[in-house]
Design a protein around this motif. Structure first.
Motif, PDB file in Angstrom:
ATOM      1  N   ALA A  42       0.827  -1.202   0.000  1.00  0.00           N
ATOM      2  CA  ALA A  42       0.000   0.000   0.000  1.00  0.00           C
ATOM      3  C   ALA A  42       0.864   1.256   0.000  1.00  0.00           C
ATOM      4  CB  ALA A  42      -0.936   0.004   1.209  1.00  0.00           C
ATOM      5  N   GLY A  43       1.959   1.219   0.756  1.00  0.00           N
ATOM      6  CA  GLY A  43       2.861   2.358   0.767  1.00  0.00           C
ATOM      7  C   GLY A  43       3.470   2.603  -0.596  1.00  0.00           C
ATOM      8  N   LEU A  44       3.887   1.530  -1.267  1.00  0.00           N
ATOM      9  CA  LEU A  44       4.477   1.672  -2.589  1.00  0.00           C
ATOM     10  C   LEU A  44       3.440   2.105  -3.617  1.00  0.00           C
ATOM     11  CD1 LEU A  44       7.271   1.300  -3.908  1.00  0.00           C
ATOM     12  CD2 LEU A  44       6.515  -0.973  -4.624  1.00  0.00           C
ATOM     13  N   ALA A  45       2.217   1.574  -3.506  1.00  0.00           N
ATOM     14  CA  ALA A  45       1.153   1.988  -4.425  1.00  0.00           C
ATOM     15  C   ALA A  45       0.872   3.476  -4.280  1.00  0.00           C
ATOM     16  CB  ALA A  45      -0.114   1.181  -4.161  1.00  0.00           C
ATOM     17  N   GLY A  46       0.823   3.941  -3.052  1.00  0.00           N
ATOM     18  CA  GLY A  46       0.621   5.361  -2.833  1.00  0.00           C
ATOM     19  C   GLY A  46       1.753   6.185  -3.407  1.00  0.00           C
ATOM     20  N   ALA A  47       2.978   5.687  -3.258  1.00  0.00           N
ATOM     21  CA  ALA A  47       4.148   6.420  -3.741  1.00  0.00           C
ATOM     22  C   ALA A  47       4.189   6.506  -5.257  1.00  0.00           C
ATOM     23  CB  ALA A  47       5.427   5.752  -3.228  1.00  0.00           C
ATOM     24  N   VAL A  48       3.765   5.444  -5.934  1.00  0.00           N
ATOM     25  CA  VAL A  48       3.905   5.380  -7.389  1.00  0.00           C
ATOM     26  C   VAL A  48       2.633   5.794  -8.116  1.00  0.00           C
ATOM     27  CG1 VAL A  48       4.347   3.824  -9.328  1.00  0.00           C
ATOM     28  CG2 VAL A  48       5.674   3.599  -7.230  1.00  0.00           C
ATOM     29  N   VAL A 101      15.834  -5.397   5.314  1.00  0.00           N
ATOM     30  CA  VAL A 101      16.888  -4.554   4.733  1.00  0.00           C
ATOM     31  C   VAL A 101      16.440  -4.010   3.376  1.00  0.00           C
ATOM     32  CG1 VAL A 101      19.253  -4.545   3.856  1.00  0.00           C
ATOM     33  CG2 VAL A 101      18.701  -5.790   5.960  1.00  0.00           C
ATOM     34  N   ALA A 102      15.825  -4.872   2.567  1.00  0.00           N
ATOM     35  CA  ALA A 102      15.370  -4.435   1.244  1.00  0.00           C
ATOM     36  C   ALA A 102      14.250  -3.402   1.346  1.00  0.00           C
ATOM     37  CB  ALA A 102      14.897  -5.649   0.432  1.00  0.00           C
ATOM     38  N   VAL A 103      13.395  -3.524   2.356  1.00  0.00           N
ATOM     39  CA  VAL A 103      12.338  -2.534   2.570  1.00  0.00           C
ATOM     40  C   VAL A 103      12.939  -1.158   2.837  1.00  0.00           C
ATOM     41  CG1 VAL A 103      10.577  -1.776   4.227  1.00  0.00           C
ATOM     42  CG2 VAL A 103      10.520  -4.108   3.330  1.00  0.00           C
ATOM     43  N   VAL A 104      13.954  -1.104   3.680  1.00  0.00           N
ATOM     44  CA  VAL A 104      14.602   0.178   3.984  1.00  0.00           C
ATOM     45  C   VAL A 104      15.228   0.767   2.722  1.00  0.00           C
ATOM     46  CG1 VAL A 104      16.462   1.274   5.263  1.00  0.00           C
ATOM     47  CG2 VAL A 104      14.992  -0.396   6.398  1.00  0.00           C
ATOM     48  N   ALA A 105      15.866  -0.057   1.912  1.00  0.00           N
ATOM     49  CA  ALA A 105      16.480   0.429   0.671  1.00  0.00           C
ATOM     50  C   ALA A 105      15.418   0.988  -0.278  1.00  0.00           C
ATOM     51  CB  ALA A 105      17.256  -0.699  -0.005  1.00  0.00           C
ATOM     52  N   THR A 106      14.293   0.300  -0.388  1.00  0.00           N
ATOM     53  CA  THR A 106      13.219   0.774  -1.268  1.00  0.00           C
ATOM     54  C   THR A 106      12.630   2.079  -0.766  1.00  0.00           C
ATOM     55  OG1 THR A 106      12.675  -1.536  -1.770  1.00  0.00           O
ATOM     56  CG2 THR A 106      11.051   0.125  -2.375  1.00  0.00           C
ATOM     57  N   ALA A 107      12.391   2.157   0.538  1.00  0.00           N
ATOM     58  CA  ALA A 107      11.849   3.384   1.112  1.00  0.00           C
ATOM     59  C   ALA A 107      12.793   4.561   0.897  1.00  0.00           C
ATOM     60  CB  ALA A 107      11.566   3.186   2.598  1.00  0.00           C
ATOM     61  N   GLY A 182       3.517  13.070  -0.471  1.00  0.00           N
ATOM     62  CA  GLY A 182       4.649  13.238  -1.373  1.00  0.00           C
ATOM     63  C   GLY A 182       5.696  12.166  -1.180  1.00  0.00           C
ATOM     64  N   ASN A 183       6.854  12.367  -1.755  1.00  0.00           N
ATOM     65  CA  ASN A 183       7.916  11.359  -1.695  1.00  0.00           C
ATOM     66  C   ASN A 183       8.379  11.081  -0.264  1.00  0.00           C
ATOM     67  OD1 ASN A 183       8.011  10.947  -4.475  1.00  0.00           O
ATOM     68  ND2 ASN A 183       9.461  12.619  -4.795  1.00  0.00           N
ATOM     69  N   THR A 184       8.566  12.127   0.527  1.00  0.00           N
ATOM     70  CA  THR A 184       9.067  11.935   1.889  1.00  0.00           C
ATOM     71  C   THR A 184       8.068  11.168   2.746  1.00  0.00           C
ATOM     72  OG1 THR A 184      10.359  13.981   1.750  1.00  0.00           O
ATOM     73  CG2 THR A 184       9.918  13.097   3.950  1.00  0.00           C
ATOM     74  N   GLY A 185       6.807  11.600   2.715  1.00  0.00           N
ATOM     75  CA  GLY A 185       5.780  10.897   3.486  1.00  0.00           C
ATOM     76  C   GLY A 185       5.609   9.460   3.035  1.00  0.00           C
ATOM     77  N   SER A 186       5.650   9.235   1.706  1.00  0.00           N
ATOM     78  CA  SER A 186       5.530   7.864   1.177  1.00  0.00           C
ATOM     79  C   SER A 186       6.702   7.001   1.624  1.00  0.00           C
ATOM     80  CB  SER A 186       5.465   7.901  -0.353  1.00  0.00           C
ATOM     81  OG  SER A 186       4.318   8.585  -0.806  1.00  0.00           O
ATOM     82  N   ALA A 187       7.891   7.608   1.704  1.00  0.00           N
ATOM     83  CA  ALA A 187       9.067   6.850   2.140  1.00  0.00           C
ATOM     84  C   ALA A 187       8.936   6.404   3.582  1.00  0.00           C
ATOM     85  CB  ALA A 187      10.325   7.704   1.960  1.00  0.00           C
ATOM     86  N   TRP A 188       8.529   7.314   4.458  1.00  0.00           N
ATOM     87  CA  TRP A 188       8.349   6.937   5.862  1.00  0.00           C
ATOM     88  C   TRP A 188       7.271   5.864   6.016  1.00  0.00           C
ATOM     89  CZ3 TRP A 188      11.744   7.563   9.421  1.00  0.00           C
ATOM     90  CH2 TRP A 188      12.604   8.646   9.413  1.00  0.00           C
ATOM     91  N   THR A 189       6.188   6.008   5.261  1.00  0.00           N
ATOM     92  CA  THR A 189       5.107   5.018   5.332  1.00  0.00           C
ATOM     93  C   THR A 189       5.613   3.645   4.914  1.00  0.00           C
ATOM     94  OG1 THR A 189       3.414   6.691   4.893  1.00  0.00           O
ATOM     95  CG2 THR A 189       2.848   4.394   4.416  1.00  0.00           C
ATOM     96  N   THR A 190       6.318   3.587   3.795  1.00  0.00           N
ATOM     97  CA  THR A 190       6.803   2.307   3.285  1.00  0.00           C
ATOM     98  C   THR A 190       7.803   1.666   4.241  1.00  0.00           C
ATOM     99  OG1 THR A 190       6.520   3.165   1.029  1.00  0.00           O
ATOM    100  CG2 THR A 190       7.864   1.187   1.291  1.00  0.00           C
ATOM    101  N   SER A 191       8.618   2.483   4.902  1.00  0.00           N
ATOM    102  CA  SER A 191       9.657   1.939   5.782  1.00  0.00           C
ATOM    103  C   SER A 191       9.092   1.241   7.009  1.00  0.00           C
ATOM    104  CB  SER A 191      10.607   3.056   6.223  1.00  0.00           C
ATOM    105  OG  SER A 191       9.948   3.978   7.082  1.00  0.00           O
ATOM    106  N   ILE A 192       7.858   1.569   7.399  1.00  0.00           N
ATOM    107  CA  ILE A 192       7.255   0.952   8.587  1.00  0.00           C
ATOM    108  C   ILE A 192       7.135  -0.566   8.418  1.00  0.00           C
ATOM    109  CG2 ILE A 192       5.166   0.894  10.015  1.00  0.00           C
ATOM    110  CD1 ILE A 192       6.843   3.382  10.398  1.00  0.00           C
ATOM    111  N   ALA A 193       7.114  -1.038   7.169  1.00  0.00           N
ATOM    112  CA  ALA A 193       6.978  -2.476   6.923  1.00  0.00           C
ATOM    113  C   ALA A 193       8.095  -3.292   7.551  1.00  0.00           C
ATOM    114  CB  ALA A 193       6.914  -2.739   5.417  1.00  0.00           C
TER     115      ALA A 193
END
Length: 431
Positions: A42-48, A101-107, A182-193
């Motif tokens: 969901a975080g990635l969908a929101g980001a993209v 680790v991969a989640v953090v890199a993607t975020a 935006g990008n920053t908010g989407s990054a923080w959201t995705t990193s919670i995974a």
């Protein structure tokens, strides 16, 4: 009382299953992993797809689906071969840690505004590692329940796990609203995974070595040879079990049809629908659709063992395909927000019933030494089918998602799937 004795005494039922320490621990591992999946996706969908700083079109959306589904096809064969060779407990621990680790890199990539191949490769890495986790949990289930309770145990685990994934998606939508779109908010959201991945690894580590199998290792020493043999062995094992072969035919139809309707729904939510009272469009609308789908999954998990017991697996599969076709035509064709949400409920419920039937066929009728490879083949074939269907639909659908011919094609595919299943059964009347 030993865990083995408890497994022997359990009767199908949620309370009894929760009384088995091994099943409970495997289920909680699934909960943590699938919550993480829901947050990440969901975080990635929101980001993209729903990020005001980025654009989206049908081909971009199709690429997003490919990111989510291709790992099932690319990583799946390796997962199957290795899960039938490696200690599955170790796979669950290490795969979850690597996924974090991969989640953090993607975020991080999302936060810096990266797009295109770089972001897709990182997301593919996350989803690919997730395949080891998902396949490992499916292949491990028969080690914590009795053979005659696999249908009920699988229904309970898959249903509750899917519901937790929906909750994870809802958490991501809420976090995105709080942290920014935006990008920053989407990054923080995705990193919670990462939290779910870490917890899943911690829970899985409590299993004893060898507890989750495999019981017998029969794999070549070379990994590539093992993968090639794994696909071939999985194909032979599936073909040797008529119930599995017939189920594969039905799932081919569901994956293709569902892929088409899902693409159109995303486009409708993004470009056509508008808020209607409590019903929302955009990413919140997809969240509501996921909620309806989650309700359908929950209903399917409750009904499937009862339906199979009363009507038999074949009639249940036929009924699922027919229900999905009727929902696709009757509720999808109006292309209105309320009817699309109802269609999501019905189609997802029917698809989950179908999947549970096929899962139980694989878990019951395929030996443990080949079960991981069959699940890997299962993932590979069906997700390639869905990616191809989404890509083909993306090439011809209008931007707003209004395409009656595509929805009619999706309906016809369900009916053809029912015919194919019937022919497969007719060739094997003993099943």
């Amino acid at each position: 009382m030993t865990a083995s004795a408890q497994i022997q005494q359990v009767k199908p039922g949620a309370r009894a299953f929760f009384g088995i320490p091994g099943f409970r621990r495997l289920l909680f591992t699934r909960f943590a992993a699938q919550w993480s999946d829901g947050v990440f996706r969901a975080g990635l969908a929101g980001a993209v797809l729903f990020n005001p700083e980025r654009g989206a079109d049908p081909l971009t959306i199709a690429g997003g689906f490919a990111v989510l589904l291709l790992p099932y096809s690319v990583i799946g064969p390796f997962a199957g071969a290795l899960l039938d060779r490696w200690d599955r407990r170790r796979v669950l621990v290490l795969a979850n840690l690597l996924r974090g680790v991969a989640v953090v890199a993607t975020a991080t990539a999302v936060g810096f505004g990266l797009a295109g191949p770089v972001l897709f490769v990182l997301a593919l890495l996350v989803e690919g590692i997730s395949r080891f986790v998902g396949s490992g949990m499916s292949a491990s289930l028969p080690h914590v329940v009795r053979p005659e309770t696999i249908v009920a145990g699988n229904a309970l685990a898959a249903t509750l796990g899917s519901m937790v994934a929906v909750v994870g998606g809802a958490c991501a939508i809420g976090l995105r609203a709080a942290l920014g779109t935006g990008n920053t908010g989407s990054a923080w959201t995705t990193s919670i995974a990462i939290l779910g991945s870490a917890l899943a690894a911690l829970i899985a580590a409590r299993f004893a070595r060898g507890k989750l199998g495999p019981d017998l290792v029969d794999e070549p020493s070379d990994a590539l040879v093992a993968v090639a043999h794994g696909l071939a062995d999985g194909g032979r094992a599936a073909l040797s079990a008529p119930t599995v072969t017939a189920g594969f035919v039905a799932l081919f139809a569901h994956r293709a049809s569902y892929g088409i309707s899902l693409l159109l729904t995303v486009l409708l939510m993004r470009f056509s629908f508008h808020d209607a009272g409590p019903l929302k469009s955009g990413l919140p609308g997809l969240g509501q659709m996921a909620g309806m789908a989650g309700a359908g999954i929950l209903l399917a998990g409750f009904l499937t063992p009862r339906l199979v017991q009363r009507f038999g697996r074949h009639r249940v599969v036929f009924g699922s395909l027919l229900l999905a076709a009727l929902a696709q035509a009757g509720l999808g064709l109006p292309m209105l927000l309320p009817t699309v949400l109802l269609a999501s409920f019905c189609i997802t419920a029917a698809g989950q019933v179908l999947k549970l039937c096929v899962d139980s066929a694989v878990q019951s009728d395929i030996g443990d030494e080949a079960r991981g490879r069959v699940f890997a083949l299962y993932d590979t074939l069906f997700n390639i089918t869905q990616v191809v269907a989404v890509a083909a639909a993306a090439a011809i659908t209008p931007l707003d998602g209004h395409s009656i011919p595509l929805l009619l094609a999706a309906t016809a595919i369900y009916l053809l799937g029912g015919l194919g299943y019937f022919l497969a059964i007719r060739r094997n009347p003993g099943i």
